[in-house]
Design an enzyme around this catalytic site. Structure first.
Site, PDB file in Angstrom:
ATOM      1  N   GLN A  94       0.849  -1.200   0.000  1.00 23.81           N
ATOM      2  CA  GLN A  94       0.000   0.000   0.000  1.00 23.81           C
ATOM      3  C   GLN A  94       0.881   1.246   0.000  1.00 23.81           C
ATOM      4  OE1 GLN A  94      -2.822   0.360   3.256  1.00 23.81           O
ATOM      5  NE2 GLN A  94      -3.905   2.055   2.268  1.00 23.81           N
ATOM      6  N   HIS A 100      -8.673   1.860  -1.296  1.00 24.20           N
ATOM      7  CA  HIS A 100      -8.959   1.732  -2.726  1.00 24.20           C
ATOM      8  C   HIS A 100      -8.927   0.264  -3.119  1.00 24.20           C
ATOM      9  CE1 HIS A 100      -4.638   2.447  -2.142  1.00 24.20           C
ATOM     10  NE2 HIS A 100      -4.430   1.623  -3.159  1.00 24.20           N
TER      11      HIS A 100
END
Ligand code: AMP
Length: 114
Positions: A94, A100
């Site tokens: 990440q 997301h």
């Protein structure tokens, strides 16, 4: 949230190639695609990642998944398969700390992921 890249995209302060939006979420093409179809689906609300989601956001999470499925259908990613990915934390890869979902399609994807 101030200084959050994806909040700025959601608010229209930073341009993106938007493929879908509604009052709860927005989806746009990844700026550095790793597949012919590479879309990010994000909540408008700032949530740092899947680990930060609360029970009260259960419906939002379901909405994001259904939107991802709809985009896969709309962009033609459904016929040969697609992958939804949620990276949580640095070791998972990440890099943007606003929740997301990656939608990846359009090529043979390897397993396990790198
Ligand atoms: P992750 O590594 O899971 O946090 O994914 C973040 C993704 O955001 C990466 O695939 C980046 O290429 C993508 N990204 C970063 N900045 C932008 C931007 N301005 N517009 C679209 N995608 C972006």
């Amino acid at each position: 949230m101030k200084d959050c890249l994806f909040c700025k995209i959601s608010q229209g302060e930073i341009p993106a190639q938007i493929v879908y939006e509604d009052d709860q979420c927005i989806a746009f093409r990844d700026v550095n695609p790793v597949a012919p179809i590479h879309v990010l689906i994000i909540p408008r609300e700032h949530i740092s990642g899947i680990a930060a989601v609360t029970n009260a956001q259960q419906a939002l999470l379901g909405h994001l998944l259904l939107v991802a499925r709809r985009i896969a259908q709309d962009l033609g990613g459904e016929e040969n398969g697609y992958r939804l990915v949620l990276n949580n934390g640095v070791q998972a890869g990440q890099t943007v700390f606003h929740l997301h979902i990656h939608l990846l399609a359009g090529r043979q994807l390897g397993w396990p992921p790198g």
